[in-house]
Design an enzyme around this catalytic site. Structure first.
Site, mmCIF file in Angstrom:
data_model
loop_
_atom_site.group_PDB
_atom_site.id
_atom_site.type_symbol
_atom_site.label_atom_id
_atom_site.label_comp_id
_atom_site.label_asym_id
_atom_site.label_seq_id
_atom_site.Cartn_x
_atom_site.Cartn_y
_atom_site.Cartn_z
ATOM 1 N N SER A 136 1.050 -0.930 0.047
ATOM 2 C CA SER A 136 -0.335 0.134 0.111
ATOM 3 C C SER A 136 1.070 1.336 -0.020
ATOM 4 C CB SER A 136 -0.943 0.264 1.199
ATOM 5 O OG SER A 136 -1.724 1.429 1.467
ATOM 6 N N TYR A 160 -2.478 0.785 10.983
ATOM 7 C CA TYR A 160 -2.133 -0.202 9.214
ATOM 8 C C TYR A 160 -0.784 0.560 8.830
ATOM 9 C CZ TYR A 160 -3.717 -1.207 4.962
ATOM 10 O OH TYR A 160 -4.209 -1.745 3.300
#
Length: 255
Positions: free
Chosen positions: A140, A153
């Protein structure tokens, strides 16, 4: 069932929805027999029937479950495995560090890092066996930059990136390509909804005013391009964003 010796085979984790399901479809269209792995067996069966692949109910955080996946792949393809797409992952919560939920952080690290490691470790011998294996880890842009409310995250996805880089160094003399794709803003049915524990208003706000965020098929198309290049071509990392997202914090939103 044993596949014909010349049939290419791919494993996609997190294949029950979103980027994983789209990637399974795209790889099947490219000629791969796809083993779709995820926890939700009912969705996998539907997908496998649609694409002519194999469903493998798998929890990447369980060593026993991952071992069963490796055994299934070995039965299907004694010659080895061509492609592994480590897509299983997720974000849970968006609280500041000062209010962080320890269990959410553990879940994120467990699936995004430990799960990726366990699947890779179990399937690596089969990837080497083909003489031209490919690993694509789905990271990501959160693995490149920090942002408020995203520490758990971003820490996990930084882990995905570093594991990818380390694995490439460790496999430098082996016939296995190691790649990462790092998507930015991708609108899927579940990612933001899961992150905000079913709060649809918060989930929708992530994409508010963005005319064309990426969708799962955009990322799947890029992954398929990466793995279908000649075996000597390695994309170390591909960062893919919608045109509207110039950076993590700079997104064009229409009124």
């Amino acid at each position: 069932m044993t596949l014909p010796a010349d049939r290419r085979i791919a494993v996609v984790t997190g294949a029950s929805s979103g980027i994983g399901a789209a990637t399974a479809r795209h790889l099947a269209q490219a000629g791969y027999h796809v083993v779709a792995a995820a926890r939700r067996a009912d969705r996998l069966e539907e997908l496998a029937t649609e694409i002519g692949g194999t469903a493998a109910a798998t929890d990447v955080t369980s060593e026993d479950s991952v071992a069963a996946l490796a055994d299934l792949v070995a039965e299907l393809s004694p010659r080895g495995l061509d492609v592994l797409v480590n897509n299983a992952g997720g974000a849970f919560g968006a609280t500041p560090v000062a209010q962080a939920d320890s269990d959410q952080w553990r879940r994120m690290y467990d699936v995004n890092v430990i799960g990726l490691m366990q699947v890779t470790r179990a399937l690596l011998p089969q990837l080497i066996a083909t003489g031209a294996g490919t690993i694509v880890n789905v990271g990501s842009t959160a693995g490149r930059i920090a942002y408020e409310g995203g520490a758990g995250y971003t820490a996990a996805k930084h882990g995905t990136q570093v594991v990818t880089e380390t694995l490439r160094l460790e496999l430098w003399d082996q016939p296995v390509r190691v790649m990462e794709i790092a998507p930015g803003m991708v609108r899927t049915d579940e990612f933001a909804l899961v992150r905000f524990e079913g709060d649809r208003e918060k989930a929708e706000a992530v994409y508010a005013g963005v005319a064309e965020p990426l969708v799962a098929d955009d990322v799947a198309d890029a992954i398929t391009f990466m793995v279908t290049r000649p075996p000597h071509v390695n994309f170390d990392e591909v960062v893919i964003r919608p045109r509207a997202q110039a950076a993590q914090h700079k997104v064009h939103r229409q009124a």
